[in-house]
Design an enzyme around this catalytic site. Structure first.
Site, PDB file in Angstrom:
ATOM      1  N   LYS A   1       0.878  -1.180   0.000  1.00  8.88           N
ATOM      2  CA  LYS A   1       0.000   0.000   0.000  1.00  8.88           C
ATOM      3  C   LYS A   1       0.910   1.223   0.000  1.00  8.88           C
ATOM      4  O   LYS A   1       1.448   1.621   1.043  1.00  8.88           O
ATOM      5  CB  LYS A   1      -0.881  -0.023   1.258  1.00  8.88           C
ATOM      6  CG  LYS A   1      -2.225   0.662   1.140  1.00  8.88           C
ATOM      7  CD  LYS A   1      -2.181   2.130   0.744  1.00  8.88           C
ATOM      8  CE  LYS A   1      -1.817   3.051   1.892  1.00  8.88           C
ATOM      9  NZ  LYS A   1      -1.761   4.475   1.462  1.00  8.88           N
TER      10      LYS A   1
ATOM     11  N   GLU B   1       8.980   1.367  11.250  1.00  6.16           N
ATOM     12  CA  GLU B   1      10.042   2.374  11.052  1.00  6.16           C
ATOM     13  C   GLU B   1       9.343   3.716  11.133  1.00  6.16           C
ATOM     14  O   GLU B   1       8.662   4.138  10.194  1.00  6.16           O
ATOM     15  CB  GLU B   1      10.691   2.198   9.672  1.00  6.16           C
ATOM     16  CG  GLU B   1      11.415   0.881   9.471  1.00  6.16           C
ATOM     17  CD  GLU B   1      12.711   0.784  10.243  1.00  6.16           C
ATOM     18  OE1 GLU B   1      13.147   1.796  10.819  1.00  6.16           O
ATOM     19  OE2 GLU B   1      13.282  -0.314  10.281  1.00  6.16           O
TER      20      GLU B   1
ATOM     21  N   CYS C   1      13.289  10.892   7.575  1.00  8.16           N
ATOM     22  CA  CYS C   1      13.090  10.513   8.985  1.00  8.16           C
ATOM     23  C   CYS C   1      14.380  10.645   9.773  1.00  8.16           C
ATOM     24  O   CYS C   1      14.340  10.801  10.983  1.00  8.16           O
ATOM     25  CB  CYS C   1      12.550   9.098   9.060  1.00  8.16           C
ATOM     26  SG  CYS C   1      13.577   7.962   8.141  1.00  8.16           S
TER      27      CYS C   1
ATOM     28  N   GLU D   1       9.006  16.634  15.392  1.00 11.52           N
ATOM     29  CA  GLU D   1       9.740  16.349  14.160  1.00 11.52           C
ATOM     30  C   GLU D   1       9.263  17.379  13.124  1.00 11.52           C
ATOM     31  O   GLU D   1       8.082  17.408  12.772  1.00 11.52           O
ATOM     32  CB  GLU D   1       9.407  14.932  13.697  1.00 11.52           C
ATOM     33  CG  GLU D   1      10.168  14.499  12.475  1.00 11.52           C
ATOM     34  CD  GLU D   1       9.708  13.126  11.975  1.00 11.52           C
ATOM     35  OE1 GLU D   1       8.536  12.767  12.161  1.00 11.52           O
ATOM     36  OE2 GLU D   1      10.541  12.427  11.377  1.00 11.52           O
TER      37      GLU D   1
HETATM   38  P1  NAP Z   1       2.004   8.651   7.527  1.00 10.81           P
HETATM   39  O1  NAP Z   1       0.921   9.642   7.463  1.00 10.81           O
HETATM   40  O2  NAP Z   1       2.104   7.799   8.733  1.00 10.81           O
HETATM   41  O3  NAP Z   1       1.839   7.763   6.194  1.00 10.81           O
HETATM   42  C1  NAP Z   1       2.678   6.670   5.904  1.00 10.81           C
HETATM   43  C2  NAP Z   1       1.866   5.608   5.180  1.00 10.81           C
HETATM   44  O4  NAP Z   1       0.829   5.151   6.053  1.00 10.81           O
HETATM   45  C3  NAP Z   1       1.166   6.112   3.924  1.00 10.81           C
HETATM   46  O5  NAP Z   1       1.075   5.058   2.994  1.00 10.81           O
HETATM   47  C4  NAP Z   1      -0.216   6.465   4.433  1.00 10.81           C
HETATM   48  O6  NAP Z   1      -1.200   6.455   3.429  1.00 10.81           O
HETATM   49  C5  NAP Z   1      -0.423   5.323   5.416  1.00 10.81           C
HETATM   50  N1  NAP Z   1      -1.453   5.591   6.409  1.00 10.81           N
HETATM   51  C6  NAP Z   1      -1.888   6.778   6.905  1.00 10.81           C
HETATM   52  N2  NAP Z   1      -2.890   6.559   7.792  1.00 10.81           N
HETATM   53  C7  NAP Z   1      -3.087   5.221   7.854  1.00 10.81           C
HETATM   54  C8  NAP Z   1      -3.984   4.379   8.563  1.00 10.81           C
HETATM   55  N3  NAP Z   1      -4.890   4.855   9.408  1.00 10.81           N
HETATM   56  N4  NAP Z   1      -3.901   3.039   8.371  1.00 10.81           N
HETATM   57  C9  NAP Z   1      -3.006   2.517   7.502  1.00 10.81           C
HETATM   58  N5  NAP Z   1      -2.132   3.266   6.797  1.00 10.81           N
HETATM   59  C10 NAP Z   1      -2.157   4.596   6.977  1.00 10.81           C
HETATM   60  O7  NAP Z   1       3.420   9.308   7.370  1.00 10.81           O
HETATM   61  P2  NAP Z   1       3.896  10.318   6.247  1.00 10.81           P
HETATM   62  O8  NAP Z   1       3.460  11.672   6.613  1.00 10.81           O
HETATM   63  O9  NAP Z   1       3.537   9.807   4.896  1.00 10.81           O
HETATM   64  O10 NAP Z   1       5.489  10.157   6.388  1.00 10.81           O
HETATM   65  C11 NAP Z   1       6.209  10.928   7.276  1.00 10.81           C
HETATM   66  C12 NAP Z   1       6.578  10.158   8.533  1.00 10.81           C
HETATM   67  O11 NAP Z   1       7.229   8.943   8.182  1.00 10.81           O
HETATM   68  C13 NAP Z   1       7.570  10.932   9.356  1.00 10.81           C
HETATM   69  O12 NAP Z   1       7.240  10.856  10.699  1.00 10.81           O
HETATM   70  C14 NAP Z   1       8.884  10.200   9.084  1.00 10.81           C
HETATM   71  O13 NAP Z   1       9.841  10.367  10.091  1.00 10.81           O
HETATM   72  C15 NAP Z   1       8.423   8.804   8.933  1.00 10.81           C
HETATM   73  N6  NAP Z   1       9.410   8.016   8.193  1.00 10.81           N
HETATM   74  C16 NAP Z   1      10.125   7.076   8.877  1.00 10.81           C
HETATM   75  C17 NAP Z   1      11.099   6.330   8.223  1.00 10.81           C
HETATM   76  C18 NAP Z   1      11.880   5.288   8.951  1.00 10.81           C
HETATM   77  O14 NAP Z   1      12.511   4.457   8.299  1.00 10.81           O
HETATM   78  N7  NAP Z   1      11.875   5.260  10.277  1.00 10.81           N
HETATM   79  C19 NAP Z   1      11.329   6.538   6.865  1.00 10.81           C
HETATM   80  C20 NAP Z   1      10.579   7.495   6.185  1.00 10.81           C
HETATM   81  C21 NAP Z   1       9.607   8.224   6.880  1.00 10.81           C
HETATM   82  P3  NAP Z   1      -1.749   7.853   2.826  1.00 10.81           P
HETATM   83  O15 NAP Z   1      -0.618   8.489   2.125  1.00 10.81           O
HETATM   84  O16 NAP Z   1      -2.846   7.415   1.905  1.00 10.81           O
HETATM   85  O17 NAP Z   1      -2.237   8.669   3.988  1.00 10.81           O
END
Ligand code: NAP
Length: 491
Positions: free
Chosen positions: A181, A259, A293, A391
């Site tokens: 997804k 992650e 991240c 963050e």
């Molecule tokens: P996010 O909102 O958590 O979204 C990540 C993924 O989860 C997307 O595919 C999103 O889909 C999906 N998602 C959102 N709500 C969901 C739910 N209720 N159930 C299932 N899936 C759901 O995060 P983001 O804003 O895209 O990314 C930024 C964050 O990712 C930051 O906090 C960053 O630090 C973290 N990150 C961590 C790493 C690591 O390796 N630790 C690497 C990269 C990023 P949609 O796009 O359709 O909402």
């Protein structure tokens, strides 16, 4: 270099059981280029009923995929890797078009993303078990590794290729099938990866890609987490969503790898090479417009060198060239979407209202487009400011001063996140002390860029569970089975 395969078109349907798939509802959503704000593609908006079809396909495919030899899986992953390398420029253009990165950075991400497929094509053949000397003469002890089963992979937009390949190639190498997804903002890369996997000979149903809008995503995520036919979840994204998925996985006691978000400290001690520290700070902070991240979130600078560091950082920031990532010379693109712009704006305005000094920037850069933000440098930061605790995920550098090593470490560790941490020091004893004391999963010592396929990627505290990449990356997708051979006549 091979000719590009899809120079004029991208796949724009979901990919289920080896078929290009439309949502049963007929609904679609637009993919937006963040630099221009214009739609570049329209893809199907799948809901839970569509995702169930993908889960069924992954289960059917698992029956035969799990029986392939490690060498067969290795060869197929290698084919996939070769196609990805042949098409690296094409893939980089997609990263720039849907995620907004400068082209050179997109090429860097593609090389990094592809390297996971290469790495796990090699690791597939090293999925070793263990023979353990038994304490009893008539028994022999063996432990073998078996694939978990079909898994759900949920990925973010900030590394559209690497976050998928880091998971999917490890899963496939281990003998798992998957339902991917991707984020709403970056589905095209996921679909292209599926197309290239098909070209590489990876059988139908082994990789499925379910595209969904932000509105449908919660039901898709819930089904993947709660389905008894999905045996593991690997998620990269925000800590908030990670916690929700962790809860949902408890209903089936499902394995989950998380992650999550970071709040990386970047400490510079007096005696460090300030020029190298500034170069590392620029690489860590401004890559992908601050949306990584592992991005440095708080620059924690020993007071004796604070003015020198801030002056040099400002002059490096003044050289950043903002614009559309496809244009030559540009090295800082837009933020991904309006909610990111609003978040960064809120954090900067909060700092302004609480008395911080905005040394540089501090505003939206609307002349470039509505998703652009000025490189921003903030000092006189207090603990009650959002930029200290949250963050930021944007091009905002926050500098905090300290006097003693103990004080610097206290500030660095004063967060419930623990992904990456960085520090610059030329004192060997201090290097060891600080390395051990930092509460993070990954440490950069005199280095601002640390991600590597060969090294274990992951966090502590609320930054996640488990490790990706490295020789540990396949562990997330395997179960250990203990086999006891009894009644053995030794002589
Ligand atoms: P996010 O909102 O958590 O979204 C990540 C993924 O989860 C997307 O595919 C999103 O889909 C999906 N998602 C959102 N709500 C969901 C739910 N209720 N159930 C299932 N899936 C759901 O995060 P983001 O804003 O895209 O990314 C930024 C964050 O990712 C930051 O906090 C960053 O630090 C973290 N990150 C961590 C790493 C690591 O390796 N630790 C690497 C990269 C990023 P949609 O796009 O359709 O909402």
């Amino acid at each position: 270099m091979c000719a590009l395969r899809y120079s004029s078109s991208w796949p724009t349907k979901a990919y289920v059981n080896g078929q290009w798939y439309d949502a049963k509802s007929g609904k679609t959503f637009d993919v937006i280029n963040p630099a221009t704000g214009k739609a570049i593609a329209t893809v199907p908006d799948l809901d839970a009923s569509d995702v169930q079809v993908a889960i069924n396909a992954a289960n059917d495919a698992f029956k035969t995929w799990k029986k392939t030899t490690a060498k067969e899986r290795s060869d197929l992953l290698r084919n996939w890797y070769n196609i990805l390398v042949d098409n690296k420029e094409y893939l980089a253009e997609i990263v720039t078009a849907e995620a907004g990165k400068p082209l050179a950075e997109s090429l860097g991400e593609v090389a990094y993303g592809n390297s996971f497929v290469e790495w796990f094509s090699e690791e597939a053949r090293r999925n070793y078990g263990e023979y353990v000397p038994s304490p009893i003469k008539s028994k022999e002890i063996l432990m073998i590794r078996q694939p978990l089963g079909p898994v759900g992979l949920i990925t973010p937009w900030n590394f559209p290729i690497a976050m998928i390949t880091r998971k999917a190639s490890a899963a496939l190498a281990a003998g798992c099938t998957c339902v991917i997804k991707p984020a709403e903002n970056t589905p095209i890369m996921a679909l292209v990866l599926a197309k290239f996997a098909e070209d590489a000979g990876i059988p139908k149903g082994v990789i499925n890609v379910v595209t969904a809008s932000r509105a449908n995503t919660p039901q898709v995520g819930q089904l993947l987490c709660e389905s008894p036919d999905i045996y593991g979840i690997s998620f990269t994204g925000s800590t908030e969503v990670g916690k929700l998925l962790y809860k949902q996985c408890s209903s089936t006691v499902k394995r989950i790898g998380l992650e999550l978000g970071g709040n990386a400290p970047f400490i510079v001690f007096e005696g460090a090479d300030v020029d190298k520290a500034v170069a590392g700070a620029m690489a860590s902070k401004f890559r992908n417009c601050g949306q990584t991240c592992v991005s440095a979130n708080r620059f924690i600078i020993q007071n004796k060198i604070f003015p020198e560091f801030v002056t040099k950082l400002q002059s490096a920031m003044e050289k950043l060239v903002i614009g559309n990532g496809k244009d030559s010379g540009v090295n800082m693109g837009p933020l991904i979407n309006m909610s990111q712009v609003e978040k960064v704006d809120r954090i900067v305005n909060d700092a302004k209202s609480k008395g911080a000094t905005i040394v540089m920037g501090g505003n939206r850069a609307q002349t470039f487009g509505e998703r652009f933000y000025e490189p921003t440098l903030i000092t006189d930061v207090k603990e009650n400011m959002a930029c200290y605790v949250e963050e930021i995920f944007g091009p905002v550098a926050v500098c905090i001063g300290f006097d003693t090593e103990e004080e610097g470490l206290k500030i660095a560790n004063s967060t419930n996140r623990g992904l990456a941490g960085y520090f610059y020091s030329n004192d060997l004893s201090q290097v060891w002390r600080v390395t051990k004391a930092l509460e993070v999963g990954m440490v950069g010592v005199n280095e601002g860029i640390i991600s590597s396929t060969e090294a274990a990627f992951g966090g502590v505290k609320e930054s996640g569970l488990g490790r990706e990449g490295s020789s540990h990356g396949m562990e997330e997708y395997t179960e250990i089975k203990y086999v006891c051979f009894g009644n053995i006549q030794q002589e």
